[in-house]
Enzyme design. Structure first.
Site, short mmCIF file in Angstrom:
data_model
loop_
_atom_site.label_atom_id
_atom_site.label_comp_id
_atom_site.label_asym_id
_atom_site.label_seq_id
_atom_site.Cartn_x
_atom_site.Cartn_y
_atom_site.Cartn_z
N SER A 681 7.23 -8.39 -3.67
CA SER A 681 6.15 -7.30 -3.77
C SER A 681 6.78 -6.13 -3.14
CB SER A 681 5.30 -7.85 -2.89
OG SER A 681 5.53 -7.66 -1.54
N LYS A 724 -2.63 -6.66 3.72
CA LYS A 724 -1.52 -5.57 3.66
C LYS A 724 -2.37 -4.29 3.75
CE LYS A 724 1.72 -7.45 0.59
NZ LYS A 724 2.16 -7.60 -0.72
#
Ligand code: ADP
Length: 784
Positions: A681, A724
């Protein structure tokens, strides 16, 4: 000194070994210097000098670290072993003495040696002959008194006539320490050598005699204990024959029986208990074995075979209780209420087990406690963190000394009811090894088809766990064994925003801690702004565990102040907060840092919640090397290489020097602690950092991003968006760049966050650049 005796030889210091003349020895060489020395010797006449190193541990010994007298040896054989190790076979020729270390540019040690060759015809005096005979006798006695030396050695010895060689040969067999062997090597004169060996042999023989004496004494003692045991067993058997033992029903045993009668026990348990109590009655009450039986009986009688609380599942009341104990968590509470409703309707606990997943301190444990309170059950918690042995869950058999039941049964005893809410904490931290698989034992515990007859190895009796309501928790789903995961209904708790934390602190944590510290309502006042400062400057976490700890800290200190200084009320504000908690631990507005070239903010998802991480790139003149540092996993490294390939293929478009991969070195570093990082990611983050560094363009620190990158620059979706985003929000980020396909995850993000942060969804890395690269006064722009 006679110069003819001097020669220059390659040298190897021996670690933990000594070599005597006439002795054949093989050893392994690993140090580069030593291997070089071997090769140099082989290139000449295969002669090398060996002496022992004073301490085997010294890796790079200096001149004072070796014994200067050693042995000149001939190399007979060399064999290369795997792993750069060489095995050599050498034969000792003569004693030699280092007179000089040769300093030149060679890669190995070289020494100038004085050769102490012994002439074959050394004059053998009567005294020497006498010494040799004495040594022969002592050595024979030594060999026959149980040493590991083969008697055949004696035959060889009798053929050796030269005193020096005779002494060296015996010395090579003696099992004494290196420094003692060195004493023998140091003796250049054969006569001195013989005397020393005779001394050593006598000392060794004396030691052997003492050892024998000690071992005889120990044996005698053991025999006595065995005899007593045997007699006692016989007395017991005779008593039993006479029917005497059974008469001894003591008060203690009558007490156990009375307790048994009071309880409603399954038939099997009653039988087992009767058998054990009969056994106990026949034993002497002070014997060790009776202790074992007593312990067992007590364990059984302490278990809640027949005790259970009455359920009251009332959805309305449960909702009130869940709200009372927890702020927010709307979805979680709804899911739990639905779960309870189904349990009530079907009147059974069969069905999936709840699993609360989220970072530490988000309230998983305390929600489980609330569930227990809501349905009027007792609560018990058992942590599975680090459990690797099946026996920890299921117990050890009674045949093991000091065995006790496993943790499941221990927890049941502790809680004292057969239908508690049972929290299995940290189920993702379970691990298996050679001692059995705890996960499969746990599977049996959780399986409604099997858990009504859960059998602990210690109890050897089935215990009914079917009325227990199990709830599990985990930080992440990745490491939960598949079959366990199948049984569970997952409820995720992501973490809290700053405002949520503030509300939790105000409404829950502060009142709770004040109460626990005995502070009445008006005794402690903390303003809202101060609470916010505690959240921002003293904690950085997804949950509120540290926040609660800091508040407890303040309560403790406030309590002390009230008692000591006799003040009525303690007021905490921004001014005096430092006195209570020390200096701020975190700088909260980390985005105020300056924009820099090659420094990009990424978003990561770890077991402890979301986090921001900065990726740094430096470009240097070089030869096209790519270096990655900062505890990165393989997937992350591959993802960096993919990004660089993409940049190479689009160099023109990106206005990057097309030859950078030949003329520049790229160094990618991910700082921030030594936490291992992995996953794809950070793909777009790394690519952006490299482009920024290659084009010497600054990056906007207010922007954070996450997304996987493909060779063609496509941006693929990634996991953990909610966590996140929360982390970015905590760090004060103003804009977040996410993969287009992650749009669907935005439902989970709270409105407040959406209002304060700008979200950009991209399909290709080229769409990322205009949002982050700050093109100052340059004519070229990345915008189309
Ligand atoms: P976890 O089990 O997830 O690690 P805990 O249940 O131990 O977390 O929670 C830590 C502390 O934070 C507990 O005292 C808990 O009551 C409190 N807490 C967590 N979330 C909330 C919430 N939403 N409302 C009120 N208190 C909370």
């Amino acid at each position: 000194m006679d110069n003819r005796d001097l020669k220059v030889l390659p040298y190897i210091p021996l670690r933990g070994l000594s070599v005597f003349p006439h002795m054949v020895l093989h050893f392994d060489v690993g140090r580069d210097k030593s291997i070089e020395a071997l090769e140099a010797a082989m290139a000449e006449d295969s002669i090398i000098f060996l002496s022992s190193q004073k301490s085997a541990e010294t890796e790079n010994p200096g001149q004072d670290d070796f014994y200067h007298i050693g042995t000149i040896c001939k190399i007979k054989q060399m064999l290369k072993l795997p792993g750069d190790v060489v095995r050599v076979l050498v034969e000792g020729i003569n004693r030699g003495e280092i007179v000089n270390f040769i300093e030149d540019e060679k890669d190995y040690l070289q020494v100038e040696i004085k050769d102490h060759a012994e002439s074959e015809k050394v004059k053998k005096t009567f005294e020497m002959e006498a010494l040799m005979r004495m040594i022969m006798d002592s050595f024979e006695e030594y060999i026959h008194s149980g040493s590991k030396i083969s008697p055949e050695v004696l035959l060889n010895l009798s053929d050796i006539k030269e005193p020096g060689r005779f002494a060296d040969t015996i010395a090579s067999y003696l099992p004494v320490a290196i420094d003692e062997k060195q004493l023998i090597i140091d003796k250049i004169e054969p006569k001195d050598r013989l005397e020393l060996i005779q001394d050593i042999l006598e000392k060794e023989l004396e030691i052997i005699k003492i050892e024998e004496r000690i071992s005889r004494r120990v044996k005698k003692q053991i025999n006595k204990v065995q005899k007593e045991y045997y007699l006692r067993e016989q007395v017991k058997a005779i008593q039993k024959e006479l029917g005497e033992g059974e008469m001894e029903e003591t008060d203690e045993i009558r007490g156990y029986r009375a307790k048994m009668d009071e309880m409603e026990l399954p038939e099997e348990v009653v039988e087992k208990l009767n058998k054990e109590l009969d056994k106990l009655a026949r034993m002497s009450s002070s014997s060790a074995e009776s202790g074992v039986v007593r312990n067992y009986v007590e364990w059984i009688l302490d278990l809640p075979w027949d005790k259970e609380t009455e359920d009251s599942i009332d959805i309305k009341k449960s909702r009130v209780i869940l709200d009372e104990d927890h702020y927010g968590l709307k979805d979680v509470k709804e899911r739990i209420l639905e779960y309870l409703a189904v349990r009530k309707l079907t009147d059974s606990l069969k069905g999936p087990i709840l699993c609360l997943v989220g970072p530490p301190g988000v309230g998983k444990t305390s929600i489980a406690k609330s569930v227990a309170r809501a349905i009027n059950r007792e609560f018990v918690r058992m942590s599975l963190g680090g459990v690797r042995d099946e026996a920890e869950i299921r117990g050890h058999r009674r045949t093991y000394v000091g065995s006790i039941p496993g943790r499941i049964i221990s927890s049941m005893k502790k809680v004292g009811q057969k239908n508690p809410v049972f929290l299995l904490d940290e189920i993702d931290k379970l691990s298996g090894d050679f001692r059995g698989d705890p996960a499969s034992a746990l599977l049996e515990v959780l399986d409604p088809e099997q858990n009504s007859t859960f059998t602990d190895h210690y109890l050897e009796l089935p215990f009914d766990l079917s009325k227990v309501m199990f709830i599990t928790t985990a930080n992440s789903l990745n490491t939960i064994p598949g079959p366990l995961l199948d049984r569970m209904e997952i409820i995720r708790i992501a973490g809290y925003t700053e405002d949520e934390k503030l509300s939790i602190a105000k409404k829950y944590l502060l009142p709770k801690q004040m109460k626990e510290h005995g502070l009445g309502k008006s005794k402690l006042q903390i303003s809202e702004n101060t609470l916010r400062e505690i959240v921002k400057s003293y904690t950085r976490e997804a949950g509120v565990r540290n926040l609660e700890r800091e508040i407890a800290n303040i309560c403790r200190k406030a309590g002390k102040k009230i008692v000591e200084d006799r003040v009525k009320t303690v007021r905490i504000n921004s001014g005096n907060l430092k006195n209570y908690l020390g200096n701020a631990k975190y700088r909260f507005d980390s985005v105020e840092e300056q924009n820099q070239v090659g420094l990009v903010r990424g978003l990561a998802w770890t077991a402890v919640g979301g986090d921001t991480l900065s990726i740094e790139v430096n470009i240097m003149h070089g030869t096209g090397k790519v270096q990655l540092t900062g505890k990165l996993g393989d997937v992350m490294k591959e993802s960096a290489m993919t990004g660089i390939s993409y940049i190479r293929s689009r160099a023109d478009e990106l206005k990057v020097d097309p030859n950078f991969y030949k003329e520049k070195d790229v160094h990618i570093h991910v700082p921030e602690g030594a936490i291992p990082k992995d996953g794809p990611s950070a793909g777009i983050t790394m690519a952006t950092a490299v482009i920024s560094a290659l084009t010497d363009t600054k990056v906007d620190r207010q922007v954070a991003m996450t997304g996987e990158i493909t060779l063609r620059g496509m941006v693929l979706p990634v996991g953990g968006i909610k966590e996140k985003v929360l982390a970015a929000y905590r760090a004060g980020v103003k804009k977040i760049i996410l993969p287009w396909d992650n749009k669907r995850d935005m439902e989970e993000v709270s409105e407040k966050v959406k209002k304060e942060i700008e979200f950009v969804f991209v399909k290709n890395i080229s769409e990322v650049l205009p949002h982050v690269l700050i093109v100052e006064d340059k004519e070229d722009s990345y915008e189309n």
